[in-house]
Motif scaffolding. Sequence first.
Motif, PDB file in Angstrom:
ATOM      1  N   ALA A  41       0.834  -1.206   0.000  1.00 20.84           N
ATOM      2  CA  ALA A  41       0.000   0.000   0.000  1.00 20.84           C
ATOM      3  C   ALA A  41       0.871   1.258   0.000  1.00 20.84           C
ATOM      4  CB  ALA A  41      -0.921  -0.008   1.219  1.00 20.84           C
ATOM      5  N   PHE A  42       1.959   1.219   0.774  1.00 14.87           N
ATOM      6  CA  PHE A  42       2.887   2.356   0.801  1.00 14.87           C
ATOM      7  C   PHE A  42       3.524   2.574  -0.566  1.00 14.87           C
ATOM      8  CE2 PHE A  42       7.325   3.716   1.155  1.00 14.87           C
ATOM      9  CZ  PHE A  42       7.180   4.958   1.778  1.00 14.87           C
ATOM     10  N   LEU A  43       3.892   1.478  -1.234  1.00 17.45           N
ATOM     11  CA  LEU A  43       4.581   1.569  -2.512  1.00 17.45           C
ATOM     12  C   LEU A  43       3.682   2.066  -3.641  1.00 17.45           C
ATOM     13  CD1 LEU A  43       6.691  -1.720  -2.338  1.00 17.45           C
ATOM     14  CD2 LEU A  43       7.541   0.627  -2.154  1.00 17.45           C
ATOM     15  N   ARG A  63       9.874 -13.617   0.989  1.00 20.11           N
ATOM     16  CA  ARG A  63      10.169 -14.124  -0.356  1.00 20.11           C
ATOM     17  C   ARG A  63       9.001 -13.878  -1.301  1.00 20.11           C
ATOM     18  NH1 ARG A  63      12.206 -18.433   2.875  1.00 20.11           N
ATOM     19  NH2 ARG A  63      14.468 -18.462   2.954  1.00 20.11           N
ATOM     20  N   GLY A  64       7.782 -14.057  -0.791  1.00 21.68           N
ATOM     21  CA  GLY A  64       6.613 -13.768  -1.610  1.00 21.68           C
ATOM     22  C   GLY A  64       6.537 -12.293  -1.967  1.00 21.68           C
ATOM     23  N   PHE A  65       6.933 -11.450  -1.018  1.00 25.55           N
ATOM     24  CA  PHE A  65       6.900 -10.003  -1.236  1.00 25.55           C
ATOM     25  C   PHE A  65       7.873  -9.590  -2.345  1.00 25.55           C
ATOM     26  CE2 PHE A  65       8.444  -5.716   0.363  1.00 25.55           C
ATOM     27  CZ  PHE A  65       7.367  -5.000  -0.149  1.00 25.55           C
ATOM     28  N   ILE A  66       9.117 -10.057  -2.246  1.00 23.01           N
ATOM     29  CA  ILE A  66      10.088  -9.670  -3.271  1.00 23.01           C
ATOM     30  C   ILE A  66       9.750 -10.301  -4.619  1.00 23.01           C
ATOM     31  CG2 ILE A  66      11.754 -11.530  -2.776  1.00 23.01           C
ATOM     32  CD1 ILE A  66      13.968  -9.529  -3.401  1.00 23.01           C
ATOM     33  N   SER A  67       9.203 -11.523  -4.613  1.00 20.56           N
ATOM     34  CA  SER A  67       8.798 -12.159  -5.864  1.00 20.56           C
ATOM     35  C   SER A  67       7.704 -11.338  -6.542  1.00 20.56           C
ATOM     36  CB  SER A  67       8.311 -13.582  -5.599  1.00 20.56           C
ATOM     37  OG  SER A  67       7.861 -14.187  -6.789  1.00 20.56           O
ATOM     38  N   HIS A  68       6.754 -10.845  -5.745  1.00 22.34           N
ATOM     39  CA  HIS A  68       5.677 -10.018  -6.291  1.00 22.34           C
ATOM     40  C   HIS A  68       6.249  -8.732  -6.889  1.00 22.34           C
ATOM     41  CE1 HIS A  68       1.779  -8.001  -6.614  1.00 22.34           C
ATOM     42  NE2 HIS A  68       2.371  -6.941  -6.061  1.00 22.34           N
ATOM     43  N   LEU A  69       7.187  -8.094  -6.170  1.00 15.61           N
ATOM     44  CA  LEU A  69       7.770  -6.855  -6.673  1.00 15.61           C
ATOM     45  C   LEU A  69       8.532  -7.084  -7.967  1.00 15.61           C
ATOM     46  CD1 LEU A  69       9.130  -5.099  -3.453  1.00 15.61           C
ATOM     47  CD2 LEU A  69       6.943  -4.739  -4.615  1.00 15.61           C
ATOM     48  N   ARG A  70       9.293  -8.178  -8.040  1.00 15.89           N
ATOM     49  CA  ARG A  70      10.083  -8.436  -9.236  1.00 15.89           C
ATOM     50  C   ARG A  70       9.196  -8.708 -10.448  1.00 15.89           C
ATOM     51  NH1 ARG A  70      13.370  -5.911  -6.771  1.00 15.89           N
ATOM     52  NH2 ARG A  70      15.240  -6.779  -5.810  1.00 15.89           N
ATOM     53  N   LYS A  71       8.001  -9.260 -10.211  1.00 16.24           N
ATOM     54  CA  LYS A  71       7.090  -9.568 -11.317  1.00 16.24           C
ATOM     55  C   LYS A  71       6.194  -8.384 -11.677  1.00 16.24           C
ATOM     56  CE  LYS A  71       6.784 -14.517 -10.214  1.00 16.24           C
ATOM     57  NZ  LYS A  71       5.910 -15.601  -9.684  1.00 16.24           N
ATOM     58  N   ALA A  72       5.686  -7.670 -10.658  1.00 12.04           N
ATOM     59  CA  ALA A  72       4.656  -6.658 -10.895  1.00 12.04           C
ATOM     60  C   ALA A  72       5.169  -5.225 -10.858  1.00 12.04           C
ATOM     61  CB  ALA A  72       3.523  -6.817  -9.862  1.00 12.04           C
ATOM     62  N   SER A  74       8.375  -3.628 -12.013  1.00 11.96           N
ATOM     63  CA  SER A  74       9.692  -3.524 -12.640  1.00 11.96           C
ATOM     64  C   SER A  74      10.316  -2.152 -12.423  1.00 11.96           C
ATOM     65  CB  SER A  74       9.587  -3.819 -14.143  1.00 11.96           C
ATOM     66  OG  SER A  74       8.699  -2.908 -14.778  1.00 11.96           O
ATOM     67  N   ASP A  75       9.477  -1.153 -12.100  1.00  8.62           N
ATOM     68  CA  ASP A  75      10.007   0.182 -11.835  1.00  8.62           C
ATOM     69  C   ASP A  75      10.829   0.239 -10.553  1.00  8.62           C
ATOM     70  OD1 ASP A  75       7.358  -0.333 -10.664  1.00  8.62           O
ATOM     71  OD2 ASP A  75       7.546   1.673  -9.800  1.00  8.62           O
ATOM     72  N   LEU A  76      10.740  -0.827  -9.733  1.00 11.04           N
ATOM     73  CA  LEU A  76      11.497  -0.879  -8.480  1.00 11.04           C
ATOM     74  C   LEU A  76      12.693  -1.829  -8.565  1.00 11.04           C
ATOM     75  CD1 LEU A  76       8.537  -1.029  -5.912  1.00 11.04           C
ATOM     76  CD2 LEU A  76       9.849   0.981  -6.621  1.00 11.04           C
ATOM     77  N   ASP A  77      13.019  -2.301  -9.774  1.00 15.17           N
ATOM     78  CA  ASP A  77      14.112  -3.272  -9.921  1.00 15.17           C
ATOM     79  C   ASP A  77      15.451  -2.730  -9.441  1.00 15.17           C
ATOM     80  OD1 ASP A  77      12.471  -5.228 -10.878  1.00 15.17           O
ATOM     81  OD2 ASP A  77      13.076  -5.046 -12.976  1.00 15.17           O
ATOM     82  N   PRO A 132      26.725   6.287 -17.707  1.00 13.30           N
ATOM     83  CA  PRO A 132      25.985   6.539 -18.946  1.00 13.30           C
ATOM     84  C   PRO A 132      25.532   5.241 -19.587  1.00 13.30           C
ATOM     85  CG  PRO A 132      28.338   6.733 -19.327  1.00 13.30           C
ATOM     86  CD  PRO A 132      28.160   6.551 -17.844  1.00 13.30           C
ATOM     87  N   GLY A 133      24.514   5.352 -20.425  1.00 11.06           N
ATOM     88  CA  GLY A 133      24.065   4.185 -21.189  1.00 11.06           C
ATOM     89  C   GLY A 133      22.993   3.391 -20.459  1.00 11.06           C
ATOM     90  N   ASP A 134      22.417   2.466 -21.182  1.00 10.35           N
ATOM     91  CA  ASP A 134      21.361   1.597 -20.669  1.00 10.35           C
ATOM     92  C   ASP A 134      21.965   0.356 -20.039  1.00 10.35           C
ATOM     93  OD1 ASP A 134      19.106   0.172 -20.104  1.00 10.35           O
ATOM     94  OD2 ASP A 134      18.600  -0.275 -22.201  1.00 10.35           O
ATOM     95  N   ARG A 135      21.789   0.175 -18.726  1.00  7.07           N
ATOM     96  CA  ARG A 135      22.353  -0.958 -18.021  1.00  7.07           C
ATOM     97  C   ARG A 135      21.262  -1.934 -17.579  1.00  7.07           C
ATOM     98  NH1 ARG A 135      27.425   0.698 -17.401  1.00  7.07           N
ATOM     99  NH2 ARG A 135      28.006  -1.121 -16.180  1.00  7.07           N
ATOM    100  N   SER A 136      20.036  -1.776 -18.104  1.00  6.41           N
ATOM    101  CA  SER A 136      18.937  -2.635 -17.674  1.00  6.41           C
ATOM    102  C   SER A 136      19.158  -4.094 -18.029  1.00  6.41           C
ATOM    103  CB  SER A 136      17.615  -2.139 -18.291  1.00  6.41           C
ATOM    104  OG  SER A 136      17.697  -2.157 -19.710  1.00  6.41           O
TER     105      SER A 136
END
Length: 321
Positions: A41-43, A63-72, A74-77, A132-136
Amino acid sequence: MTAPLILCVEDEPSLRDDITFELQEAGYIVAAAEDAREALAFLESSRPDLILCDILMPGMDGRGFISHLRKARSDLDDVPFVFLTALSSRQHVIDGRIAGADDYLTKPIDYDLLRATVESRLNRIQQLRAMPGDRSGLTALDRLAIGVVLLNANGGVVHANPLARCLSDEVGIALSGGVTASGKDGRKLSALVAALISDERVAPAGLRLDNGCHLMVLGMSLPARAHHDDAVAMLILSSGDSQPPLDNAILGQLFDLTPMEAQVACLLAEGLRRNQIADRLAISGTTVAFHLRNIFAKTGVQRQAELVALVLSVPLARSVT
């Protein structure tokens, strides 16, 4: 300049308050959440500079929390994620790294180490963002089931994926700045790195470290880049002592397995017997045998040992859910 914002997700009130106090004393802004639901909710309305998160929490665990963030999200990667936990076994650390965590602090919390870890992670991400540059594309390395370390022309670490950091921690290799270790192993590594970043661009070379953990290191030079922080060499780390969790979806795509067949194959590779697989998946032993016949036919192997070897050869780890 606005102070960095730290999100602390911890279900134990007294520890949450202590962490908040210590970090505020160090000059950070701290947002506290008692569980993953409150953190999510904060995020929705705020972006932290770093996330501290307990693993064992009611409802959605760490682990469920970080898995959710990594999937849903991506702006927080690029937001550093640090686990707080009393689970300090080697496998728990590996699982946390594979899930996407950048670091791992054990309880009881050493607050000097906490502050140092937070400062180090924030400094590192600031350096990366300034490049510089795209490191994604570096995030793709984080899913590999081998350790990968990229080095610049000075031997500095440009990027190390989670498994590389975990394996390095296990054998006493430091990845802060450059790649260093003590004793005979340190001399071997220094010589390998020096050769790889030299102007001669040597052929790929490997070494096995005498540390009791069967760690093997393969090094190779990469094409030179224009910027001094770009990778010019790569180290690949692997250990026979651990096998990261397997990716069911990738396995299914490779061999045209159904989701259930992929689960059966992965559980077999993880060491479960047929009756244990039946119990885990809530199916009968006959159904397990039926799926195994299909798996053998699709993969082209004849024996169970061959199937296990084939599954373990898939070089991708999965996010722990």
